[in-house]
Scaffold this motif. Sequence first.
Motif, PDB file in Angstrom:
ATOM      1  N   ASN A   1       4.218  11.563  13.481  1.00 36.41           N
ATOM      2  CA  ASN A   1       2.980  11.069  12.561  1.00 36.41           C
ATOM      3  C   ASN A   1       3.520  10.760  11.210  1.00 36.41           C
ATOM      4  OD1 ASN A   1       0.992  11.305  14.278  1.00 36.41           O
ATOM      5  ND2 ASN A   1       0.125  13.516  13.710  1.00 36.41           N
ATOM      6  N   ASP A   2       4.412  11.355  10.705  1.00 41.89           N
ATOM      7  CA  ASP A   2       4.793  10.910   9.327  1.00 41.89           C
ATOM      8  C   ASP A   2       5.611   9.822   9.426  1.00 41.89           C
ATOM      9  OD1 ASP A   2       3.600  12.956   8.115  1.00 41.89           O
ATOM     10  OD2 ASP A   2       5.290  14.259   7.693  1.00 41.89           O
ATOM     11  N   LEU A   3       6.566   9.948  10.476  1.00 42.86           N
ATOM     12  CA  LEU A   3       7.565   8.829  10.898  1.00 42.86           C
ATOM     13  C   LEU A   3       6.579   7.326  11.231  1.00 42.86           C
ATOM     14  CD1 LEU A   3      10.625   7.894  11.227  1.00 42.86           C
ATOM     15  CD2 LEU A   3      10.158   8.635  13.864  1.00 42.86           C
ATOM     16  N   SER A   4       5.475   7.487  11.846  1.00 46.68           N
ATOM     17  CA  SER A   4       4.700   6.539  12.111  1.00 46.68           C
ATOM     18  C   SER A   4       4.262   5.762  10.771  1.00 46.68           C
ATOM     19  CB  SER A   4       3.501   6.835  12.859  1.00 46.68           C
ATOM     20  OG  SER A   4       2.609   5.861  13.199  1.00 46.68           O
ATOM     21  N   TRP A   5       3.678   6.533  10.048  1.00 44.18           N
ATOM     22  CA  TRP A   5       3.218   6.248   8.617  1.00 44.18           C
ATOM     23  C   TRP A   5       4.123   5.685   7.936  1.00 44.18           C
ATOM     24  CZ3 TRP A   5       4.821   7.354   3.625  1.00 44.18           C
ATOM     25  CH2 TRP A   5       4.168   6.956   2.661  1.00 44.18           C
ATOM     26  N   LEU A   6       5.474   6.015   7.751  1.00 46.07           N
ATOM     27  CA  LEU A   6       6.593   5.522   6.983  1.00 46.07           C
ATOM     28  C   LEU A   6       6.932   4.106   7.944  1.00 46.07           C
ATOM     29  CD1 LEU A   6       8.719   5.763   4.930  1.00 46.07           C
ATOM     30  CD2 LEU A   6      10.277   6.673   6.822  1.00 46.07           C
ATOM     31  N   ILE A   7       6.906   3.935   9.086  1.00 47.15           N
ATOM     32  CA  ILE A   7       7.157   2.603   9.829  1.00 47.15           C
ATOM     33  C   ILE A   7       6.058   1.587   9.150  1.00 47.15           C
ATOM     34  CG2 ILE A   7       7.127   1.607  12.070  1.00 47.15           C
ATOM     35  CD1 ILE A   7       8.897   3.856  12.923  1.00 47.15           C
ATOM     36  N   ASP A   8       4.879   2.062   9.279  1.00 44.51           N
ATOM     37  CA  ASP A   8       3.866   1.104   9.117  1.00 44.51           C
ATOM     38  C   ASP A   8       3.910   0.838   7.477  1.00 44.51           C
ATOM     39  OD1 ASP A   8       2.659   1.317  11.455  1.00 44.51           O
ATOM     40  OD2 ASP A   8       1.008   2.839  10.736  1.00 44.51           O
ATOM     41  N   GLN A   9       4.465   1.544   6.637  1.00 49.36           N
ATOM     42  CA  GLN A   9       4.366   1.396   5.106  1.00 49.36           C
ATOM     43  C   GLN A   9       5.588   0.077   5.154  1.00 49.36           C
ATOM     44  OE1 GLN A   9       1.571   2.747   3.833  1.00 49.36           O
ATOM     45  NE2 GLN A   9       2.982   2.796   2.221  1.00 49.36           N
ATOM     46  N   ASN A  10       6.687   0.556   5.721  1.00 50.74           N
ATOM     47  CA  ASN A  10       7.877  -0.472   5.921  1.00 50.74           C
ATOM     48  C   ASN A  10       7.387  -1.909   6.360  1.00 50.74           C
ATOM     49  OD1 ASN A  10       9.661   1.186   4.738  1.00 50.74           O
ATOM     50  ND2 ASN A  10      10.381   1.907   6.410  1.00 50.74           N
ATOM     51  N   LEU A  11       6.634  -1.984   7.366  1.00 58.21           N
ATOM     52  CA  LEU A  11       6.109  -3.115   7.945  1.00 58.21           C
ATOM     53  C   LEU A  11       5.207  -3.924   6.790  1.00 58.21           C
ATOM     54  CD1 LEU A  11       5.536  -1.982  11.656  1.00 58.21           C
ATOM     55  CD2 LEU A  11       7.472  -3.859  10.684  1.00 58.21           C
ATOM     56  N   ASN A  12       4.562  -2.960   6.027  1.00 57.74           N
ATOM     57  CA  ASN A  12       3.538  -3.649   5.111  1.00 57.74           C
ATOM     58  C   ASN A  12       4.268  -4.212   4.100  1.00 57.74           C
ATOM     59  OD1 ASN A  12       0.994  -3.148   6.537  1.00 57.74           O
ATOM     60  ND2 ASN A  12       0.759  -1.190   5.452  1.00 57.74           N
ATOM     61  N   GLU A  13       5.405  -3.676   3.431  1.00 55.93           N
ATOM     62  CA  GLU A  13       6.373  -4.192   2.563  1.00 55.93           C
ATOM     63  C   GLU A  13       6.775  -5.536   2.891  1.00 55.93           C
ATOM     64  OE1 GLU A  13       7.678  -2.651  -0.514  1.00 55.93           O
ATOM     65  OE2 GLU A  13       6.149  -1.375  -0.362  1.00 55.93           O
ATOM     66  N   ILE A  14       7.333  -5.548   4.432  1.00 58.72           N
ATOM     67  CA  ILE A  14       8.232  -6.549   4.835  1.00 58.72           C
ATOM     68  C   ILE A  14       7.169  -7.757   4.832  1.00 58.72           C
ATOM     69  CG2 ILE A  14       9.267  -7.567   7.076  1.00 58.72           C
ATOM     70  CD1 ILE A  14      10.267  -4.876   7.401  1.00 58.72           C
ATOM     71  N   GLU A  15       5.702  -7.545   5.525  1.00 58.32           N
ATOM     72  CA  GLU A  15       4.875  -8.812   5.422  1.00 58.32           C
ATOM     73  C   GLU A  15       4.672  -9.129   4.131  1.00 58.32           C
ATOM     74  OE1 GLU A  15       1.626  -7.204   7.637  1.00 58.32           O
ATOM     75  OE2 GLU A  15       2.507  -6.713   9.626  1.00 58.32           O
ATOM     76  N   LYS A  16       4.502  -8.360   2.957  1.00 52.87           N
ATOM     77  CA  LYS A  16       4.199  -8.841   1.687  1.00 52.87           C
ATOM     78  C   LYS A  16       5.362  -9.805   1.542  1.00 52.87           C
ATOM     79  CE  LYS A  16       1.359  -4.732   0.397  1.00 52.87           C
ATOM     80  NZ  LYS A  16       1.464  -3.789  -0.611  1.00 52.87           N
ATOM     81  N   LYS A  17       6.642  -9.279   1.523  1.00 53.49           N
ATOM     82  CA  LYS A  17       7.647 -10.020   1.129  1.00 53.49           C
ATOM     83  C   LYS A  17       7.776 -11.384   1.779  1.00 53.49           C
ATOM     84  CE  LYS A  17      10.459  -6.122  -0.668  1.00 53.49           C
ATOM     85  NZ  LYS A  17      11.688  -5.418  -0.615  1.00 53.49           N
ATOM     86  N   ILE A  18       7.511 -11.318   3.107  1.00 53.33           N
ATOM     87  CA  ILE A  18       7.617 -12.672   3.896  1.00 53.33           C
ATOM     88  C   ILE A  18       6.366 -13.556   3.164  1.00 53.33           C
ATOM     89  CG2 ILE A  18       7.001 -13.757   6.052  1.00 53.33           C
ATOM     90  CD1 ILE A  18       8.304 -11.257   7.426  1.00 53.33           C
ATOM     91  N   THR A  19       5.193 -13.105   2.932  1.00 52.52           N
ATOM     92  CA  THR A  19       4.184 -14.111   2.464  1.00 52.52           C
ATOM     93  C   THR A  19       4.410 -14.496   1.068  1.00 52.52           C
ATOM     94  OG1 THR A  19       2.620 -12.410   3.656  1.00 52.52           O
ATOM     95  CG2 THR A  19       1.566 -13.857   1.806  1.00 52.52           C
ATOM     96  N   MET A  20       5.235 -13.578   0.192  1.00 49.73           N
ATOM     97  CA  MET A  20       5.461 -14.083  -1.075  1.00 49.73           C
ATOM     98  C   MET A  20       6.600 -15.167  -0.976  1.00 49.73           C
ATOM     99  SD  MET A  20       3.843 -12.725  -3.492  1.00 49.73           S
ATOM    100  CE  MET A  20       4.795 -13.090  -4.722  1.00 49.73           C
ATOM    101  N   LEU A  21       7.572 -15.175   0.002  1.00 51.93           N
ATOM    102  CA  LEU A  21       8.623 -16.160   0.184  1.00 51.93           C
ATOM    103  C   LEU A  21       8.201 -17.453   0.673  1.00 51.93           C
ATOM    104  CD1 LEU A  21      11.698 -13.894   1.620  1.00 51.93           C
ATOM    105  CD2 LEU A  21      11.361 -15.173  -0.601  1.00 51.93           C
ATOM    106  N   GLN A  22       6.995 -17.225   1.758  1.00 58.13           N
ATOM    107  CA  GLN A  22       6.329 -18.541   2.249  1.00 58.13           C
ATOM    108  C   GLN A  22       5.508 -19.051   1.078  1.00 58.13           C
ATOM    109  OE1 GLN A  22       3.956 -16.809   5.229  1.00 58.13           O
ATOM    110  NE2 GLN A  22       5.459 -17.238   6.790  1.00 58.13           N
ATOM    111  N   ILE A  23       4.958 -18.415   0.068  1.00 55.50           N
ATOM    112  CA  ILE A  23       4.194 -18.977  -1.157  1.00 55.50           C
ATOM    113  C   ILE A  23       5.178 -19.782  -1.898  1.00 55.50           C
ATOM    114  CG2 ILE A  23       2.906 -18.452  -3.096  1.00 55.50           C
ATOM    115  CD1 ILE A  23       1.596 -16.295  -1.274  1.00 55.50           C
ATOM    116  N   GLN A  24       6.326 -19.140  -2.214  1.00 50.89           N
ATOM    117  CA  GLN A  24       7.479 -19.694  -3.009  1.00 50.89           C
ATOM    118  C   GLN A  24       8.048 -20.799  -2.376  1.00 50.89           C
ATOM    119  OE1 GLN A  24       9.964 -16.579  -4.046  1.00 50.89           O
ATOM    120  NE2 GLN A  24       8.622 -15.557  -5.630  1.00 50.89           N
ATOM    121  N   GLU A  25       7.892 -20.954  -1.136  1.00 43.50           N
ATOM    122  CA  GLU A  25       8.617 -22.022  -0.445  1.00 43.50           C
ATOM    123  C   GLU A  25       8.289 -23.364  -0.620  1.00 43.50           C
ATOM    124  OE1 GLU A  25      10.189 -23.448   3.854  1.00 43.50           O
ATOM    125  OE2 GLU A  25      10.413 -21.066   3.265  1.00 43.50           O
TER     126      GLU A  25
END
Length: 190
Positions: free
Chosen positions: A136-160
Amino acid sequence: MARKKLNLTYITNDPKRKTTLKKRKNGLMKKMNEISTLCGIESCAIIYSPNDPQPEVWPSDSGVQRVLSRFMEMSEVKQSRKMLNQENLLRQMINKGQQQLTRQRNQNRKKEMTNLMFQYLTAGKIFGNPSLVDLNDLSWLIDQNLNEIEKKITMLQIQEVTPVIENGEQEHMHHVQGLESNMDTKQKKH
């Protein structure tokens, strides 16, 4: 040079105790004077000693009376708002220590799960017999990391492609990895 750690226990040697009292009392008075001068506050000190029939006061009898009368004019709630007795001080310190311990445990758990995640990724499979809590903790951590990645991708797309309005006309400035290139391509929208 730093002083050695002081053992805070009652000094049984009478002459040594009297000497310590005198030095500490002088140091306390000096600190009271410094805090009053540097911070522009009113303060006072009253020290009762078993060797002196009269208490020692700082800055003067009238100064102490002025500070005490000002304190007594305050409501009881305001008087006790920032006061701590030994029990409340210890309780406050214990609560702060427990909060720090909880934060440290959470940080340690996150590091442990990150390490486990990388071990599983490197091996390409889940090995051992992880508990449900670990999964469960590993699943939570993976979800957190995926959310961070999605935020960074969105920011890069906005900046592009950032729209810029100049002279009432909308233009687009293209960026390379979030940085403006020297050769900005401008597209005028009609």
